[in-house]
Write a protein that holds these residues in place. Structure first.
Motif, PDB file in Angstrom:
ATOM      1  N   PHE A   1      27.629  -1.485   1.039  1.00 25.79           N
ATOM      2  CA  PHE A   1      28.254  -2.644   0.390  1.00 25.79           C
ATOM      3  C   PHE A   1      28.346  -2.530  -1.128  1.00 25.79           C
ATOM      4  CE2 PHE A   1      26.031  -4.029   4.260  1.00 25.79           C
ATOM      5  CZ  PHE A   1      27.137  -4.375   5.026  1.00 25.79           C
ATOM      6  N   THR A   2      28.215  -1.308  -1.648  1.00 22.54           N
ATOM      7  CA  THR A   2      28.343  -1.116  -3.097  1.00 22.54           C
ATOM      8  C   THR A   2      29.681  -1.651  -3.600  1.00 22.54           C
ATOM      9  OG1 THR A   2      27.101   0.943  -2.786  1.00 22.54           O
ATOM     10  CG2 THR A   2      28.111   0.589  -4.947  1.00 22.54           C
ATOM     11  N   ARG A   3      30.720  -1.475  -2.804  1.00 19.84           N
ATOM     12  CA  ARG A   3      32.072  -1.817  -3.248  1.00 19.84           C
ATOM     13  C   ARG A   3      32.483  -3.235  -2.852  1.00 19.84           C
ATOM     14  NH1 ARG A   3      36.329   2.858  -3.546  1.00 19.84           N
ATOM     15  NH2 ARG A   3      36.757   1.514  -5.331  1.00 19.84           N
ATOM     16  N   GLY A   4      31.533  -4.010  -2.317  1.00 19.78           N
ATOM     17  CA  GLY A   4      31.830  -5.401  -1.991  1.00 19.78           C
ATOM     18  C   GLY A   4      31.362  -5.759  -0.600  1.00 19.78           C
ATOM     19  N   VAL A   5      31.068  -7.045  -0.392  1.00 17.72           N
ATOM     20  CA  VAL A   5      30.527  -7.471   0.904  1.00 17.72           C
ATOM     21  C   VAL A   5      31.617  -7.846   1.906  1.00 17.72           C
ATOM     22  CG1 VAL A   5      28.314  -8.224  -0.029  1.00 17.72           C
ATOM     23  CG2 VAL A   5      30.209  -9.851   0.077  1.00 17.72           C
ATOM     24  N   GLN A   6      32.862  -7.991   1.436  1.00 18.51           N
ATOM     25  CA  GLN A   6      33.967  -8.313   2.337  1.00 18.51           C
ATOM     26  C   GLN A   6      34.998  -7.186   2.302  1.00 18.51           C
ATOM     27  OE1 GLN A   6      33.590 -10.749   4.253  1.00 18.51           O
ATOM     28  NE2 GLN A   6      31.983 -11.890   3.205  1.00 18.51           N
ATOM     29  N   PRO A   7      35.631  -6.877   3.435  1.00 17.39           N
ATOM     30  CA  PRO A   7      36.601  -5.779   3.451  1.00 17.39           C
ATOM     31  C   PRO A   7      37.772  -5.972   2.499  1.00 17.39           C
ATOM     32  CG  PRO A   7      36.004  -6.411   5.690  1.00 17.39           C
ATOM     33  CD  PRO A   7      35.417  -7.437   4.779  1.00 17.39           C
ATOM     34  N   THR A   8      38.258  -7.202   2.374  1.00 17.04           N
ATOM     35  CA  THR A   8      39.439  -7.442   1.533  1.00 17.04           C
ATOM     36  C   THR A   8      39.093  -8.112   0.208  1.00 17.04           C
ATOM     37  OG1 THR A   8      39.836  -9.576   2.624  1.00 17.04           O
ATOM     38  CG2 THR A   8      40.961  -7.635   3.531  1.00 17.04           C
ATOM     39  N   MET A   9      37.849  -8.541   0.036  1.00  8.70           N
ATOM     40  CA  MET A   9      37.407  -9.230  -1.171  1.00  8.70           C
ATOM     41  C   MET A   9      38.432 -10.280  -1.609  1.00  8.70           C
ATOM     42  SD  MET A   9      34.316  -8.454  -1.831  1.00  8.70           S
ATOM     43  CE  MET A   9      34.041  -8.946  -3.546  1.00  8.70           C
TER      44      MET A   9
ATOM     45  N   LEU B   1      34.969 -12.665 -21.166  1.00  8.47           N
ATOM     46  CA  LEU B   1      34.590 -11.287 -20.865  1.00  8.47           C
ATOM     47  C   LEU B   1      33.503 -11.238 -19.789  1.00  8.47           C
ATOM     48  CD1 LEU B   1      34.626  -9.824 -24.471  1.00  8.47           C
ATOM     49  CD2 LEU B   1      36.177  -9.201 -22.614  1.00  8.47           C
ATOM     50  N   GLN B   2      32.535 -12.140 -19.883  1.00 11.91           N
ATOM     51  CA  GLN B   2      31.468 -12.177 -18.888  1.00 11.91           C
ATOM     52  C   GLN B   2      32.021 -12.546 -17.508  1.00 11.91           C
ATOM     53  OE1 GLN B   2      28.774 -14.981 -20.680  1.00 11.91           O
ATOM     54  NE2 GLN B   2      28.240 -13.595 -22.355  1.00 11.91           N
ATOM     55  N   ALA B   3      32.947 -13.504 -17.478  1.00 11.37           N
ATOM     56  CA  ALA B   3      33.543 -13.904 -16.205  1.00 11.37           C
ATOM     57  C   ALA B   3      34.329 -12.760 -15.587  1.00 11.37           C
ATOM     58  CB  ALA B   3      34.440 -15.125 -16.407  1.00 11.37           C
ATOM     59  N   LEU B   4      35.060 -12.020 -16.414  1.00  8.34           N
ATOM     60  CA  LEU B   4      35.807 -10.877 -15.905  1.00  8.34           C
ATOM     61  C   LEU B   4      34.854  -9.819 -15.349  1.00  8.34           C
ATOM     62  CD1 LEU B   4      38.494  -9.431 -15.470  1.00  8.34           C
ATOM     63  CD2 LEU B   4      38.338  -8.572 -17.830  1.00  8.34           C
ATOM     64  N   ALA B   5      33.720  -9.617 -16.010  1.00  5.08           N
ATOM     65  CA  ALA B   5      32.725  -8.666 -15.500  1.00  5.08           C
ATOM     66  C   ALA B   5      32.193  -9.121 -14.144  1.00  5.08           C
ATOM     67  CB  ALA B   5      31.579  -8.510 -16.500  1.00  5.08           C
ATOM     68  N   ALA B   6      31.956 -10.419 -13.990  1.00  7.82           N
ATOM     69  CA  ALA B   6      31.467 -10.940 -12.710  1.00  7.82           C
ATOM     70  C   ALA B   6      32.467 -10.665 -11.593  1.00  7.82           C
ATOM     71  CB  ALA B   6      31.194 -12.435 -12.819  1.00  7.82           C
ATOM     72  N   VAL B   7      33.745 -10.860 -11.900  1.00  5.33           N
ATOM     73  CA  VAL B   7      34.792 -10.631 -10.908  1.00  5.33           C
ATOM     74  C   VAL B   7      34.902  -9.149 -10.577  1.00  5.33           C
ATOM     75  CG1 VAL B   7      37.292 -10.757 -10.523  1.00  5.33           C
ATOM     76  CG2 VAL B   7      36.072 -12.716 -11.497  1.00  5.33           C
ATOM     77  N   LEU B   8      34.912  -8.297 -11.590  1.00  2.00           N
ATOM     78  CA  LEU B   8      34.977  -6.858 -11.348  1.00  2.00           C
ATOM     79  C   LEU B   8      33.714  -6.340 -10.653  1.00  2.00           C
ATOM     80  CD1 LEU B   8      36.605  -5.690 -14.704  1.00  2.00           C
ATOM     81  CD2 LEU B   8      37.710  -5.912 -12.475  1.00  2.00           C
ATOM     82  N   GLY B   9      32.611  -7.066 -10.827  1.00  2.00           N
ATOM     83  CA  GLY B   9      31.372  -6.710 -10.143  1.00  2.00           C
ATOM     84  C   GLY B   9      31.304  -7.211  -8.719  1.00  2.00           C
ATOM     85  N   GLY B  10      32.213  -8.113  -8.329  1.00  2.00           N
ATOM     86  CA  GLY B  10      32.306  -8.519  -6.928  1.00  2.00           C
ATOM     87  C   GLY B  10      31.540  -9.759  -6.545  1.00  2.00           C
ATOM     88  N   THR B  11      31.420 -10.753  -7.444  1.00  2.00           N
ATOM     89  CA  THR B  11      30.694 -11.972  -7.109  1.00  2.00           C
ATOM     90  C   THR B  11      31.434 -12.791  -6.052  1.00  2.00           C
ATOM     91  OG1 THR B  11      29.543 -13.885  -8.064  1.00  2.00           O
ATOM     92  CG2 THR B  11      31.760 -13.438  -8.888  1.00  2.00           C
ATOM     93  N   GLN B  12      30.689 -13.630  -5.306  1.00  2.00           N
ATOM     94  CA  GLN B  12      31.315 -14.522  -4.326  1.00  2.00           C
ATOM     95  C   GLN B  12      31.553 -15.927  -4.884  1.00  2.00           C
ATOM     96  OE1 GLN B  12      28.879 -12.055  -3.033  1.00  2.00           O
ATOM     97  NE2 GLN B  12      30.975 -11.304  -2.970  1.00  2.00           N
ATOM     98  N   SER B  13      30.912 -16.237  -5.996  1.00  2.00           N
ATOM     99  CA  SER B  13      30.972 -17.586  -6.551  1.00  2.00           C
ATOM    100  C   SER B  13      30.682 -17.465  -8.038  1.00  2.00           C
ATOM    101  CB  SER B  13      29.928 -18.466  -5.848  1.00  2.00           C
ATOM    102  OG  SER B  13      29.784 -19.730  -6.464  1.00  2.00           O
ATOM    103  N   LEU B  14      31.286 -18.335  -8.848  1.00  2.00           N
ATOM    104  CA  LEU B  14      31.147 -18.172 -10.300  1.00  2.00           C
ATOM    105  C   LEU B  14      31.175 -19.513 -11.018  1.00  2.00           C
ATOM    106  CD1 LEU B  14      31.067 -16.274 -12.791  1.00  2.00           C
ATOM    107  CD2 LEU B  14      33.566 -16.168 -12.667  1.00  2.00           C
ATOM    108  N   HIS B  15      30.240 -19.654 -11.953  1.00  2.00           N
ATOM    109  CA  HIS B  15      30.267 -20.755 -12.928  1.00  2.00           C
ATOM    110  C   HIS B  15      30.496 -20.147 -14.299  1.00  2.00           C
ATOM    111  CE1 HIS B  15      29.009 -24.185 -15.424  1.00  2.00           C
ATOM    112  NE2 HIS B  15      28.351 -23.287 -16.119  1.00  2.00           N
ATOM    113  N   THR B  16      31.437 -20.725 -15.040  1.00  2.00           N
ATOM    114  CA  THR B  16      31.664 -20.293 -16.414  1.00  2.00           C
ATOM    115  C   THR B  16      31.153 -21.370 -17.366  1.00  2.00           C
ATOM    116  OG1 THR B  16      33.943 -20.928 -15.841  1.00  2.00           O
ATOM    117  CG2 THR B  16      33.545 -18.634 -16.320  1.00  2.00           C
ATOM    118  N   ASN B  17      30.317 -20.953 -18.331  1.00  2.00           N
ATOM    119  CA  ASN B  17      29.756 -21.910 -19.287  1.00  2.00           C
ATOM    120  C   ASN B  17      30.828 -22.436 -20.232  1.00  2.00           C
ATOM    121  OD1 ASN B  17      27.090 -21.660 -18.345  1.00  2.00           O
ATOM    122  ND2 ASN B  17      26.772 -19.819 -19.564  1.00  2.00           N
TER     123      ASN B  17
END
Length: 602
Positions: free
Chosen positions: A112-120, A393-409
């Motif tokens: 799952f290094t590349r993501g937990v869902q097949p299609t993300m 920039l932090q939010a973009l990193a979270a997305v490129l890192g494959g998060t399932q949920s995100l809060h932006t400050n």
């Protein structure tokens, strides 16, 4: 067509057949003589090719790099990540050799290094879950509805400090704090108002609370029961991570070992009764906010998770019965690539640990699903509009890192809770990334980057070394009792502060590019009248409830707390349904299980 037949499509092979003759350096022992590799496992390079590449890089550094550096000296003596990892000037396949299947695999498949869902995100975007809560339940309910109308896709509840500590709004300990840093919730009645008009079976809810999490979850379940919604249809997350409280945030209810019993009761109950509920959100966020490095955040968070798994297995639960509903919560800090690598390493490590240590068989048990939040500690009071850029920039990193949920400050959170305008900008940041940046169009777009893969490996190695030390101490509870993670985080925070004060680490607007005059920004102010209103509402609930029913329910909670074999959730839900207050229930737990004082560390 077989998988290996797709490795070199015909058009590529045809191109090879007609390419021009090799340059002299590519022939007969030249420094750049690369071989075709072993079926792609070495990224196109076998051992001989990697050795040739290392020689070529060494020649490049001693030649062109040295000449360029003589004309333009390096900007710094050391280039490091935000956590202090030495960054190579150039990463190549020699720095990140790998067995592709073992180290990366395919999205949605082990490890799952590349993501937990097949299609993300091609199938479903991450949940945009903005943290919200202030003042009275009525005020927070209005903010919830505003955010949902603006496109938020999940709720995230911030509670005020008295609620986080297990005290009611009318307690002397609560004076001046009611509704100030989150919403005040004292009874089931407050929960009814907080989620008025919100369909609990259609919107997932996250609740950021730890020590008294068992009570707030009971309030939520009791609310669903009252509305006639089956427990199997409600979904969400309760943070409920007692261990990181002892490590980093210090908002506990009872000492570590009884706290572990409470968490285990909740995991067991939810696996049986509330299967769509994430019973723990194992949180590295607060560990990082306290000053840890990325590797420490990774290590201590996963070690906390292993401790919860161990506790459940010791109780006799099958790992595959509860592990699919363990979730995680990571910080996303300033160093763009380090944060991406951290999330990728976390997934790989968790998958291997669950499979190898605990014999997990279900893929869902091995998937590290995570919420992420941009780094609150990175926000600056100086030039607050710069925070919009940091968060983006932090939010973009979270997305490129494959998060399932995100809060932006929000840009104003160093001063106060966010205004409606600032929280809208923070939400729009996620929506722009989702719909305009292209980052969500392909899965793990930075996978295969030599630098990202090298850094993913490096963080994993550092984190595993920490986990080995914790194992040697007897696990995370014992390590916390010894003060080990607390000391490590304190030392890292001290090193970072020294770097900042010596200008080795730059924060724009703080120790470089400071502005002569700071602009004022609009702020959300919480009226102290909130405490009076909340206490009056609480008094009405107490006066109108069945006192005998409350006393009987609290007696059942006490009896269950005294009996380690009795699950605490059913009697606490019964007490919540009788409109017992949060503090009344928490006081029973404190009385039976004891209280805790943080040991002094120097």
């Amino acid at each position: 067509m077989a998988h290996d037949e797709l490795t070199h499509p015909p058009e590529i092979d045809a191109g090879r057949a007609h390419r021009p003759p090799a340059h002299d350096d590519e022939r007969d022992g030249g420094a750049l003589q690369y071989s075709s590799g072993g079926g792609g496992e070495g990224l196109g390079l076998d051992e001989g090719g990697l050795a040739a590449l290392r020689r070529a890089v060494a020649a490049w550094r001693s030649g062109p790099v040295a000449e360029a550096s003589a004309r333009f000296p390096p900007r710094s003596e050391r280039f490091t990540t935000w956590s202090g990892v030495e960054v190579p000037d150039l990463a190549t396949p020699a720095d990140a050799p790998r067995d592709y299947a073992a180290a990366l695999g395919l999205p949605g498949e082990f490890p799952f290094t590349r993501g937990v869902q097949p299609t993300m995100y091609r199938g479903k975007l991450w949940t945009m879950r903005m943290f919200a809560g202030f003042g009275t339940p009525e005020q927070t309910n209005a903010r919830f509805k505003y955010l949902l109308a603006e496109g938020q896709t999940g709720l995230s509840t911030a509670f005020d400090f008295p609620t986080l500590m297990g005290y009611d709004s009318d307690s002397p300990r609560s004076l001046g704090e009611v509704g100030m840093c989150g919403v005040a919730v004292d009874t089931l009645r407050d929960m009814e108002v907080l989620f008025d008009g919100i369909p609990l079976d259609q919107v997932t809810t996250s609740m950021t609370i730890n020590g008294p999490a068992v009570v707030l979850l009971a309030f939520y379940i009791a609310l669903a029961d009252k509305r006639g919604i089956p427990r199997k249809r409600i979904g969400g997350t309760v943070q409920n991570d007692c261990l990181k409280e002892f490590i980093a945030q210090h908002a506990w209810l009872v000492p570590p070992r009884p706290a572990m019993r409470v968490v285990t009761d909740m995991i067991e109950f939810c696996a049986r009764e509330v299967p769509r509920w994430n019973s723990v959100s194992i949180s590295g966020y607060h560990i990082r906010e306290a000053g840890s490095t990325a590797a420490q955040e990774l290590a201590f968070t996963l070690a906390d998770g292993l401790a919860y798994v161990e506790s459940c297995v010791e109780r006799g639960l099958d790992v595959d019965s509860f592990a699919p509903r363990l979730s995680f919560f990571f910080d996303v800090h300033n160093d763009f690539f380090e944060e991406i690598a951290k999330l990728r390493a976390a997934r790989r490590m968790w998958a291997r640990l669950l499979k190898e240590r605990y014999g997990a068989k279900k893929a869902e048990s091995m998937k590290l699903r995570t919420h992420a939040q941009t780094a609150g500690v990175s926000l600056t009071a100086q030039q607050p509009y710069n925070n919009v850029v940091r968060v983006s920039l932090q939010a973009l990193a979270a997305v490129l890192g494959g998060t399932q949920s995100l809060h932006t400050n929000s840009l104003d959170e160093t001063y106060a809770l966010p205004t409606e305008e600032s929280v809208t900008i923070a939400l729009r940041t996620q929506q722009i990334i989702a719909h305009e940046s292209g980052a969500a169009n392909t899965v793990d777009p930075l996978g295969g980057s030599y630098y990202v893969e090298w850094l993913t490996d490096r963080l994993e190695q550092e984190a595993l070394e920490y986990i080995r030390r914790i194992d040697d101490m007897g696990g995370m509870v014992a390590a916390i009792e010894k003060g080990y993670p607390q000391r490590e985080i304190a030392a890292s925070a001290y090193r970072f502060q020294r770097e900042l004060e010596s200008n080795e680490r730059i924060m724009v607007g703080v120790n470089r590019y400071a502005a002569a005059g700071e602009k004022t920004i609009p702020l959300l102010r919480i009226d102290e009248e909130v405490q009076r209103v909340q206490c009056e509402n609480l008094a009405r609930v107490k006066a109108g409830r069945d006192q005998d029913r409350v006393r009987g329910a609290l007696a059942e909670v006490r009896e269950a707390a005294r009996s380690p074999r009795t699950n605490l959730m059913p009697p606490i839900i019964a007490a919540a349904s009788a409109y017992a207050t949060e503090q009344e229930i928490c006081d029973v737990l404190r009385d039976v299980m004891g209280t805790y004082s943080d040991p002094a560390e120097f």
